[in-house]
Scaffold this active site. Structure first.
Site, PDB file in Angstrom:
ATOM      1  N   ASP A  42       0.841  -1.202   0.000  1.00  0.00           N
ATOM      2  CA  ASP A  42       0.000   0.000   0.000  1.00  0.00           C
ATOM      3  C   ASP A  42       0.876   1.253   0.000  1.00  0.00           C
ATOM      4  O   ASP A  42       0.366   2.379  -0.052  1.00  0.00           O
ATOM      5  CB  ASP A  42      -1.030  -0.003   1.144  1.00  0.00           C
ATOM      6  CG  ASP A  42      -0.403  -0.084   2.515  1.00  0.00           C
ATOM      7  OD1 ASP A  42       0.841  -0.140   2.602  1.00  0.00           O
ATOM      8  OD2 ASP A  42      -1.154  -0.095   3.518  1.00  0.00           O
ATOM      9  N   LYS A 114      -1.119  -9.382   3.343  1.00  0.00           N
ATOM     10  CA  LYS A 114      -0.313  -8.843   4.455  1.00  0.00           C
ATOM     11  C   LYS A 114      -1.154  -7.857   5.247  1.00  0.00           C
ATOM     12  O   LYS A 114      -1.880  -7.056   4.676  1.00  0.00           O
ATOM     13  CB  LYS A 114       0.944  -8.158   3.915  1.00  0.00           C
ATOM     14  CG  LYS A 114       1.778  -7.498   5.009  1.00  0.00           C
ATOM     15  CD  LYS A 114       3.174  -7.167   4.557  1.00  0.00           C
ATOM     16  CE  LYS A 114       3.330  -5.832   3.875  1.00  0.00           C
ATOM     17  NZ  LYS A 114       2.922  -4.656   4.696  1.00  0.00           N
ATOM     18  N   GLU A 116      -1.003  -5.329   9.030  1.00  0.00           N
ATOM     19  CA  GLU A 116      -0.061  -4.696   9.962  1.00  0.00           C
ATOM     20  C   GLU A 116      -0.514  -4.809  11.417  1.00  0.00           C
ATOM     21  O   GLU A 116      -1.701  -4.744  11.717  1.00  0.00           O
ATOM     22  CB  GLU A 116       0.075  -3.207   9.619  1.00  0.00           C
ATOM     23  CG  GLU A 116       0.702  -2.952   8.258  1.00  0.00           C
ATOM     24  CD  GLU A 116       0.937  -1.468   7.980  1.00  0.00           C
ATOM     25  OE1 GLU A 116       0.711  -0.623   8.867  1.00  0.00           O
ATOM     26  OE2 GLU A 116       1.365  -1.155   6.850  1.00  0.00           O
ATOM     27  N   GLU A 183       9.938  -3.977   9.988  1.00  0.00           N
ATOM     28  CA  GLU A 183      10.342  -2.695   9.394  1.00  0.00           C
ATOM     29  C   GLU A 183      10.947  -1.794  10.461  1.00  0.00           C
ATOM     30  O   GLU A 183      10.336  -1.550  11.516  1.00  0.00           O
ATOM     31  CB  GLU A 183       9.122  -2.019   8.737  1.00  0.00           C
ATOM     32  CG  GLU A 183       9.489  -0.700   8.074  1.00  0.00           C
ATOM     33  CD  GLU A 183       8.434  -0.189   7.099  1.00  0.00           C
ATOM     34  OE1 GLU A 183       7.435  -0.900   6.850  1.00  0.00           O
ATOM     35  OE2 GLU A 183       8.626   0.921   6.570  1.00  0.00           O
TER      36      GLU A 183
HETATM   37  O1  KIV Z   1       3.555  -1.060   1.592  1.00  0.00           O
HETATM   38  C1  KIV Z   1       4.714  -1.469   1.486  1.00  0.00           C
HETATM   39  O2  KIV Z   1       5.379  -1.284   0.471  1.00  0.00           O
HETATM   40  C2  KIV Z   1       5.277  -2.197   2.615  1.00  0.00           C
HETATM   41  C3  KIV Z   1       6.761  -2.418   2.605  1.00  0.00           C
HETATM   42  C4  KIV Z   1       7.476  -1.168   2.853  1.00  0.00           C
HETATM   43  C5  KIV Z   1       7.167  -3.491   3.529  1.00  0.00           C
HETATM   44  O3  KIV Z   1       4.586  -2.550   3.508  1.00  0.00           O
END
Ligand code: KIV
Length: 267
Positions: A42, A114, A116, A183
């Site tokens: 994102d 994914k 968070e 991260e």
């Molecule tokens: O959104 C993204 O590109 C990410 C990466 C920086 C790990 O979550």
């Protein structure tokens, strides 16, 4: 690429090279360059849409870009593993909402989604995993909560914060997460987390070269990032004549452990 191979790489210490991708042309180039996995991040809110955070990205945006990346990989030869970010607001409301959002991303062709955060997310991860959705978690600097974190800062620096992050990582593994992005965390903490996880590969970004693999935002590693680049970024295009060669150099540097360089790209 498949999950079994990624887990073998994690177990054997062969580094996983991941890049973000948002469209079909760059996805095809990265796939040809031998990238193991592509993350439809994102971060596209910032690098493609010109927003100042990832918060404005919608599920429809993610579905659109995931479809484009999937097409690019299908047109290439290596079949990189495709992960799609669940955007802010698409999984926080309920586990059912998370399942519906994940379904749309998988229908667009992603192999894995994914999300968070730690703590409350482990129930969501468990819910998705039990229903066959492969999940990558994301701890440390979580851009969707950047305002709550007070900016783009290194996370897990003190003992208490490091302990909480380690606890969240093990909970997420138990809940079924197969990958975990770390991260902007200190290298020592990334090492501890990576050692503690058996069935979950860690992917670092600003976390030293001690994780199972690395990810960078594609624009940043091509020197096309706008504004001040974080310390952990290296411009791979400056010594190469084509984008594909720069990506190939990134893959080699990750595999041989020369990127990130612990002196210059970690804390
Ligand atoms: O959104 C993204 O590109 C990410 C990466 C920086 C790990 O979550």
């Amino acid at each position: 690429m498949n999950l079994h191979r990624l887990m073998q790489m994690h177990a054997s210490g062969e580094k996983i090279a991941m890049l973000t991708a948002y469209d079909s042309t760059f996805a095809a180039l990265a796939d040809r360059a031998g990238v193991d996995s592509l993350l439809v991040g994102d971060s596209l809110g910032m690098v493609s849409q010109g927003q100042d955070s990832t918060l404005g990205v919608t599920l429809a945006d993610m579905v659109y870009h995931t479809r484009s990346v999937v097409k690019g990989v299908q047109a290439s030869e290596n079949n990189a593993w495709i992960i799609a970010d669940m955007p802010f607001g698409s999984y926080q409301v309920s586990k059912d909402q998370a399942m519906q959002s994940a379904t749309q991303l998988l229908q667009a062709g992603a192999h894995m989604v994914k999300l968070e955060g730690g703590g409350w997310t482990h129930e969501t991860v468990e819910f998705l995993s039990q229903r066959g959705v492969l999940v990558c978690a994301h701890l440390g600097l979580t851009p969707q909560t950047v305002f709550a974190l007070g900016g783009y800062k290194v996370q897990g620096r003190d003992e208490q914060a490091a302990g909480i992050l380690l606890k969240h990582a093990t909970e997420l593994e138990q809940a079924g997460a197969c990958m975990l992005v770390l991260e902007m965390v200190p290298k020592d903490l990334a090492f501890k987390v990576t050692q503690a996880l058996k069935s979950c590969a860690t992917i670092g970004i600003g976390a030293g070269n001690v994780t199972s693999g690395q990810v960078l935002v594609m624009h940043d590693m091509l020197g096309a990032g706008i504004g001040k680049m974080p310390k952990f970024v290296r411009n791979f295009l400056q010594d190469h004549h084509s984008i594909e060669d720069a990506m190939r150099a990134y893959v080699s540097a990750v595999k041989e452990g020369s990127f990130p360089d612990n002196e210059r790209h970690a804390w």
